[in-house]
Scaffold this active site. Structure first.
Site, PDB file in Angstrom:
ATOM      1  N   GLU A 151      -3.392   7.526  -4.339  1.00 28.73           N
ATOM      2  CA  GLU A 151      -3.822   7.033  -5.651  1.00 28.73           C
ATOM      3  C   GLU A 151      -5.311   7.282  -5.888  1.00 28.73           C
ATOM      4  O   GLU A 151      -6.086   7.216  -4.938  1.00 28.73           O
ATOM      5  CB  GLU A 151      -3.481   5.542  -5.834  1.00 28.73           C
ATOM      6  CG  GLU A 151      -4.105   4.593  -4.847  1.00 28.73           C
ATOM      7  CD  GLU A 151      -3.589   3.153  -5.043  1.00 28.73           C
ATOM      8  OE1 GLU A 151      -2.382   2.909  -4.966  1.00 28.73           O
ATOM      9  OE2 GLU A 151      -4.438   2.284  -5.287  1.00 28.73           O
ATOM     10  N   ARG A 162       0.857  -1.177   0.000  1.00 28.30           N
ATOM     11  CA  ARG A 162       0.000   0.000   0.000  1.00 28.30           C
ATOM     12  C   ARG A 162       0.898   1.233   0.000  1.00 28.30           C
ATOM     13  O   ARG A 162       1.963   1.233   0.630  1.00 28.30           O
ATOM     14  CB  ARG A 162      -0.912   0.033   1.227  1.00 28.30           C
ATOM     15  CG  ARG A 162      -2.060  -0.968   1.186  1.00 28.30           C
ATOM     16  CD  ARG A 162      -3.105  -0.602   0.114  1.00 28.30           C
ATOM     17  NE  ARG A 162      -4.234  -1.517   0.114  1.00 28.30           N
ATOM     18  CZ  ARG A 162      -4.348  -2.582  -0.698  1.00 28.30           C
ATOM     19  NH1 ARG A 162      -3.397  -2.863  -1.568  1.00 28.30           N
ATOM     20  NH2 ARG A 162      -5.427  -3.345  -0.651  1.00 28.30           N
ATOM     21  N   HIS A 214      -1.411   0.156  -9.788  1.00 26.03           N
ATOM     22  CA  HIS A 214      -2.023  -0.814  -8.860  1.00 26.03           C
ATOM     23  C   HIS A 214      -2.589  -2.030  -9.613  1.00 26.03           C
ATOM     24  O   HIS A 214      -3.795  -2.296  -9.558  1.00 26.03           O
ATOM     25  CB  HIS A 214      -3.116  -0.139  -8.018  1.00 26.03           C
ATOM     26  CG  HIS A 214      -3.368  -0.837  -6.707  1.00 26.03           C
ATOM     27  ND1 HIS A 214      -3.716  -0.196  -5.555  1.00 26.03           N
ATOM     28  CD2 HIS A 214      -3.325  -2.161  -6.389  1.00 26.03           C
ATOM     29  CE1 HIS A 214      -3.875  -1.070  -4.573  1.00 26.03           C
ATOM     30  NE2 HIS A 214      -3.646  -2.283  -5.054  1.00 26.03           N
ATOM     31  N   ILE A 215      -1.682  -2.734 -10.282  1.00 23.78           N
ATOM     32  CA  ILE A 215      -2.124  -3.871 -11.101  1.00 23.78           C
ATOM     33  C   ILE A 215      -1.462  -5.185 -10.685  1.00 23.78           C
ATOM     34  O   ILE A 215      -1.492  -6.159 -11.441  1.00 23.78           O
ATOM     35  CB  ILE A 215      -1.859  -3.629 -12.606  1.00 23.78           C
ATOM     36  CG1 ILE A 215      -0.365  -3.323 -12.865  1.00 23.78           C
ATOM     37  CG2 ILE A 215      -2.741  -2.524 -13.152  1.00 23.78           C
ATOM     38  CD1 ILE A 215       0.009  -3.373 -14.354  1.00 23.78           C
TER      39      ILE A 215
HETATM   40  C1  DGY Z   1      -5.444  -6.270  -2.965  1.00 27.12           C
HETATM   41  O1  DGY Z   1      -6.131  -7.258  -3.207  1.00 27.12           O
HETATM   42  O2  DGY Z   1      -5.250  -5.864  -1.830  1.00 27.12           O
HETATM   43  C2  DGY Z   1      -4.831  -5.580  -4.106  1.00 27.12           C
HETATM   44  O3  DGY Z   1      -4.074  -4.516  -3.705  1.00 27.12           O
HETATM   45  C3  DGY Z   1      -5.854  -5.208  -5.123  1.00 27.12           C
HETATM   46  O4  DGY Z   1      -5.777  -6.142  -6.097  1.00 27.12           O
END
Ligand code: DGY
Length: 341
Positions: free
Chosen positions: A270, A241, A288-289
């Site tokens: 973000e 994060r 964030h992929i």
């Molecule tokens: C999660 O699942 O926490 C990811 O960051 C989003 O795919």
């Protein structure tokens, strides 16, 4: 009189064929286009529903559930759930669930890809080429750092961290990790990983990857002081994060050459990205992929659907959602089993 069917809210367009199973049990209020919901929008959407399928874009806290008198379950499509106020939900008897496990390997793959891209300057080199700046093969141009034979540092040794450690064996990397608690010896052996304290991890890692849950305790844990303890030749990769890293301090470290390079898939504000990071060459930036393979995103939605159906007392697992969030768990990636995350 016909029995009232429970109502559920689905906050974003997901995969229609996967979400379709909700229609077997519930009346579904499905948001048709990707959108940002502010607190008032979430509160309004939750006002008259029994359950909700939400993503990390929707914050569900005390205020959002204040008038949601029927709400019994919130299924998060994501393993990290720092968007949910678990204490507030549990205090109201609302079941919260997340989607661990199904994304572990895909996310570990991507963490590895980002680390390699940062070390070998892949996106910087591509920008160089696309901009027409490549003047011919340059023996000393765009030199990077090796992964093979180097020391990998993993901060947060839950399932995704362990997946990254297992991949590192193929690159003959030495693997160090730091975690809230030390892993059992058999897992350390499987991962070929050694436990060290945080400062040793910072000092010895050639490549440091962050995969720890986000909480008040991990907010800006990688700050200017931590960055100053890293090798100047090191790389830093964050797939956890954004709030774990002090982005201003990271921009200073990268800009001054104090740190060789970084790769970020997550950002504190973000989708906004600090313009100082955008201006740097020695950083790989992705939106964030990390869990974003088609198969995994579909599996995440399927698990969230199973969770919601069961949490609302329907389907074959009625009353037993597969992956509930335990009380007092911290809200980040790998956070289902607090002892090992
Ligand atoms: C999660 O699942 O926490 C990811 O960051 C989003 O795919």
């Amino acid at each position: 009189m016909a029995e009232r069917r429970p109502r559920v809210w689905v906050s974003q367009p997901l995969f229609d064929d996967v979400v379709a199973r909700l229609h077997d049990h519930f009346d579904v209020d499905q948001v048709a286009a990707v959108r940002e919901h502010d607190a008032a929008g979430v509160a309004a959407a939750l006002g008259d529903v029994d359950g909700a399928l939400v993503t990390l874009n929707e914050r569900v806290g005390r205020d959002e559930i204040a008038n949601a008198t029927k709400l019994r379950a919130v299924a998060n499509v994501g393993v990290g759930y720092n968007n949910l106020d678990i204490d507030a939900l549990h205090a109201r008897g609302i079941v919260a669930t997340n989607t661990p496990d199904v994304l572990t390997e895909t996310t570990a793959d991507f963490g590895f890809a980002l680390m390699m891209a940062a070390a070998r300057r892949v996106t910087e080199a591509e920008r160089h080429l696309r901009a027409g700046r490549w003047q011919g093969w340059n023996f000393k141009g765009l030199l990077g750092a090796d992964l093979h034979g180097s020391t990998l540092g993993i901060l947060g040794m839950g399932r995704i961290g362990q997946g990254i450690a297992r991949r590192a064996s193929g690159f003959e990397m030495r693997v160090l990790y730091h975690n809230r608690s030390r892993l059992p010896a058999d897992i350390e052996r499987d991962c070929n990983a050694s436990y060290v304290d945080f400062d040793t991890l910072l000092a010895q890692a050639d490549h440091l990857v962050l995969v720890l849950p986000y909480s008040a305790a991990s907010h800006h844990i990688v700050d200017a002081a931590a960055l100053a303890k890293m090798k100047p030749t090191a790389t830093l990769t964050n797939i956890a994060r954004g709030g774990i890293v002090d982005e201003a301090a990271l921009a200073d470290a990268l800009g001054s050459g104090r740190l060789a390079s970084a790769a970020l898939d997550v950002f504190e504000g973000e989708p906004a990205v600090d313009p100082r990071l955008l201006a740097l060459d020695n950083i790989v930036l992705t939106p964030h992929i990390a869990s974003g393979s088609l198969a995994t995103r579909r599996a995440m939605v399927a698990l969230a659907v199973d969770n919601l159906i069961a949490a609302l007392g329907a389907g074959p697992e009625a009353g037993r959602p597969p992956t509930p969030i335990a009380p007092a768990a911290t809200g980040g990636k790998d956070a289902k089993r607090p002892g090992t995350a």
